[in-house]
Design a protein around this motif. Sequence first.
Motif, short mmCIF file in Angstrom:
data_model
loop_
_atom_site.label_atom_id
_atom_site.label_comp_id
_atom_site.label_asym_id
_atom_site.label_seq_id
_atom_site.Cartn_x
_atom_site.Cartn_y
_atom_site.Cartn_z
N PRO A 36 0.83 -1.20 0.00
CA PRO A 36 0.00 0.00 0.00
C PRO A 36 0.87 1.25 0.00
O PRO A 36 1.89 1.29 0.66
N CYS A 38 1.77 5.09 0.98
CA CYS A 38 1.59 5.76 2.26
C CYS A 38 0.42 6.75 2.25
O CYS A 38 0.35 7.64 1.40
N GLY A 39 -0.49 6.57 3.20
CA GLY A 39 -1.66 7.45 3.28
C GLY A 39 -1.29 8.89 3.61
O GLY A 39 -1.93 9.83 3.15
N PHE A 40 -0.25 9.07 4.43
CA PHE A 40 0.16 10.43 4.78
C PHE A 40 0.67 11.16 3.53
O PHE A 40 0.32 12.31 3.28
N THR A 42 -0.04 10.39 0.43
CA THR A 42 -1.17 10.54 -0.48
C THR A 42 -1.99 11.80 -0.16
O THR A 42 -2.46 12.50 -1.06
N LEU A 43 -2.13 12.07 1.13
CA LEU A 43 -2.91 13.24 1.55
C LEU A 43 -2.08 14.51 1.59
O LEU A 43 -2.61 15.60 1.79
N ARG A 56 4.28 13.77 10.56
CA ARG A 56 3.01 13.46 9.91
C ARG A 56 1.88 14.00 10.75
O ARG A 56 1.96 14.01 11.98
N PRO A 59 -4.90 12.61 10.34
CA PRO A 59 -6.14 13.26 9.87
C PRO A 59 -7.31 13.02 10.82
O PRO A 59 -8.35 13.67 10.69
N PRO A 582 -6.35 12.80 -8.09
CA PRO A 582 -6.18 13.92 -7.15
C PRO A 582 -4.72 14.13 -6.78
O PRO A 582 -4.01 13.17 -6.48
N LEU A 586 -5.37 16.51 -0.37
CA LEU A 586 -6.65 16.26 0.31
C LEU A 586 -6.53 16.26 1.83
O LEU A 586 -7.54 16.26 2.54
N SER B 16 1.89 4.05 9.36
CA SER B 16 0.88 3.69 8.34
C SER B 16 -0.17 2.76 8.93
O SER B 16 -1.34 2.82 8.54
N LEU B 19 -2.80 4.81 10.70
CA LEU B 19 -3.69 5.50 9.74
C LEU B 19 -4.69 4.50 9.14
O LEU B 19 -5.89 4.77 9.07
N LEU B 31 -9.97 6.25 2.73
CA LEU B 31 -9.10 7.35 3.17
C LEU B 31 -9.63 8.71 2.71
O LEU B 31 -9.82 9.62 3.51
N VAL B 35 -11.53 11.51 5.13
CA VAL B 35 -10.91 12.81 5.38
C VAL B 35 -11.80 13.94 4.84
O VAL B 35 -12.05 14.93 5.53
N LEU B 36 -12.31 13.77 3.63
CA LEU B 36 -13.14 14.82 3.02
C LEU B 36 -14.42 15.04 3.82
O LEU B 36 -14.86 16.17 3.99
N GLY B 132 -2.12 -5.21 6.60
CA GLY B 132 -2.23 -4.92 5.17
C GLY B 132 -1.51 -3.63 4.79
O GLY B 132 -1.05 -3.47 3.67
#
Lengths: 634, 163
Positions: A36, A38-40, A42-43, A56, A59, A582, A586, B16, B19, B31, B35-36, B132
């Motif tokens: 995956p 990284c979500g941080f 990505t945002l 970080r 959110p 995007p 975000l 990660s 999150l 995600l 967040v939105l 995951g």
Amino acid sequence: MSVKDKTVDPAAQQMLQKVQADGVETVWDRLQEQQPQCGFGTLGICCRNCLQGPCRINPFGKPDRGVCGADAHTIVARNLLRNLAGGTAAHVDHAYDAVEALYAIAEGNAGYQIKDEGKLQAIATRLGLETEGRDTGELAKAVAQKALETFTNHTDDTMGWLKAWAPRERLDTWRELGVLPRNADREIREAMHQTTMGVDADPVNLLLACVKQGLVDGFAGLKLATDIQDVIFGTPKPIQSETNLGVLKADHVNVIVHGHVPLLSEKVVEWCNKLEDEAREAGAAGINVAGICCTGNEVLMRQGVPQATNFLGQELALATGAVDLMVVDVQCIMPSLANVAQCYHGEIVSTMPIAKIPGAEHVPFSFEEADRQAEKIVRKAIKSFKKRDKNKVQIPDEKVSIVAGFSMEAIVEALSKVNADDPLKPLVDSIKDGAILGAVATVGCNNAKATQDLNHVTMVKELIASDVLVVATGCSAYALGKAGLLHPDATAKYAGEGLKKVLTAVGEAAGLGGPLPPVLHMGSCVDNSRIGDLLVALADYLGVSVKDLPVAASAPEPQHEKALSIGTWAVAMGILTHVGLPPAVLGSDVVAGTLTGEKIESLLGGRFYVETDPKAAADGIIKHIKAKRRALGI
Amino acid sequence: MQQLLIDPDRCLGCHSCELACAVEHALSKDLFAAVLNKESSAASIFVETDGETNLPLQCRHCQEPACANACMSGALQRDAETGKVLFNRDRCVGCWMCVMACPFGAIEQDRGQKVISKCDRCPDREVPACAGACPTGAIKFVEIAEYSSDRRKRYLTEFVKER
């Protein structure tokens, strides 16, 4: 991920099966391995700008600030500004190379000539330079000097190239917002300063700096690069060619030019012609050149050089086993090319001092020695041809006819065949009477996160069916070419009735014996400036601002920082700018909301529009065009 | 039965897992949407560090759970079939006995601060979200036999090297 999820390009699909059989890793394998992601990141809420970090932002709660106290909004805005500075730097550096070349030509120190004296004269006149009694060399030097002032202005005055070409209404708007750039290099430097630890924390101020980067990109990058390249290499005229991997020839030495700057690729094309005999002596039927990415677009637009493939296909081109040499300059060149080349016989040759790749051979490029270097590179290709393993060769049978070369000048010339005194009138009348609903520019990259070419093709088919005229550049133009949309036949097949009528009338008047294609290929990524020129001319003609036109821009599969800086320029010009993926913003509702919201639209006329579904994006764009038409009372 | 097993040597402290855990326990489980739409959520995995070693910790779903033993209302119970220690928030009285009983500190206060919150080992997922999301494989969701076999092989490698 199945082959069909990776790409809609039939040649790429075939090559993906081949690389699998050959055990060669590609961009899609690596994307899979990166999951995956990284979500941080990505945002956009990860900050690495100082050694107290990395920080970080959570959110969903704490921590809501980095070590220094920067919150999500500051971090996202700072990261975006750094991205834009990167994209802008790429285009400005590209333009600077072209200006240096023009200066060297004027001094008699470069192996190039000036091919378009008319454009040189026109630029000089626009810059307010004296043209009377000056020979081409003197005038070129004066224009080059004026161009260099874009980088050497040490006053608070506005950058000259912008002042000379921006419409007055836009200049006033940008001045009011305090975003007029002074000096391209200074603004990029300032963006790096502004985003370093402990400087700007105000997301709004940072976003205004983003707008300034967009303007630097648009005028000191795109516009400057196109103008100077047209002077040196000629302004494109409609030209026929072919696209997709089927343009490679089994019995020829195949040379691929890949990257963005035409200074070397133009010479490589020239030397491929000159050394045909040597290739025949080596047992080949001749030398075949094809392009990837924008250096490919540059030599297509001016010389009709066929296109091999766009960004995501670069590794697959090598996998045909038929590419004897790939010469690269700068930008969008995957470092993996050297690894893929090892599995076949093809050589990768890097040429620019800032773009070396482990495993590739480096032949340094210079203006003075360009001929000698191009000759050396083509000879290497001939030598490499002899090493080709015929058992590993598989060239897909896919190639599509295209028409390219639609510079602003070429479009006006075609229109002047309909109305010689008032060339823009037929186009404007068609927009007014609704035969053409509006216009959309599709630009930018491929991105492995989206099925290759799918967003480009799906969206554009929807648009042209609804009588929207589409112009394209960059990898978008490749995608649309491969799908047959750069060919006049596509007009009958895909265009709406109104659009079909106009394209046929103009095409026949221009002596093409049929319609214009429904998508006009306007060139490379820096040639987005041609689209800007066209919009400014249309707005002038109508007596309105660019922001009032029934138009939109779109990067359906953006990947590069350059796509973001071009997009920001488009928004600053007053244009609704769609992105099909995007950007990393975000994580801040302030930043994301500002970029896509009413506030920015009220200030600049344009805004970003994020929509990942290409059909929904086409609908959204058409809705926007209709709203603009209503506002104009047409 | 697969267990969540940790390899602290591999943890780079990227958070990660935290999150991903928060996203999985948000309303949309997405995600961008979470967040939105400003969905409220929190992680039940915690990356702790002593400066040298990072350790992602979540409820160990013990065979003999101290938390459940300490729970007077029956809000915490071990499910014999799945082996999970499940939490029934309707029965929780907020006495915090389980918080004190858990040796790992894996139990936190819920955002509403009236009841506890802990790892539910992602009932809607085959592989828990934290495992995951881990980019280095520090959090594994594997059979104990597989984990231990890997450990033995690594010990062997070190043993041979030192000899």
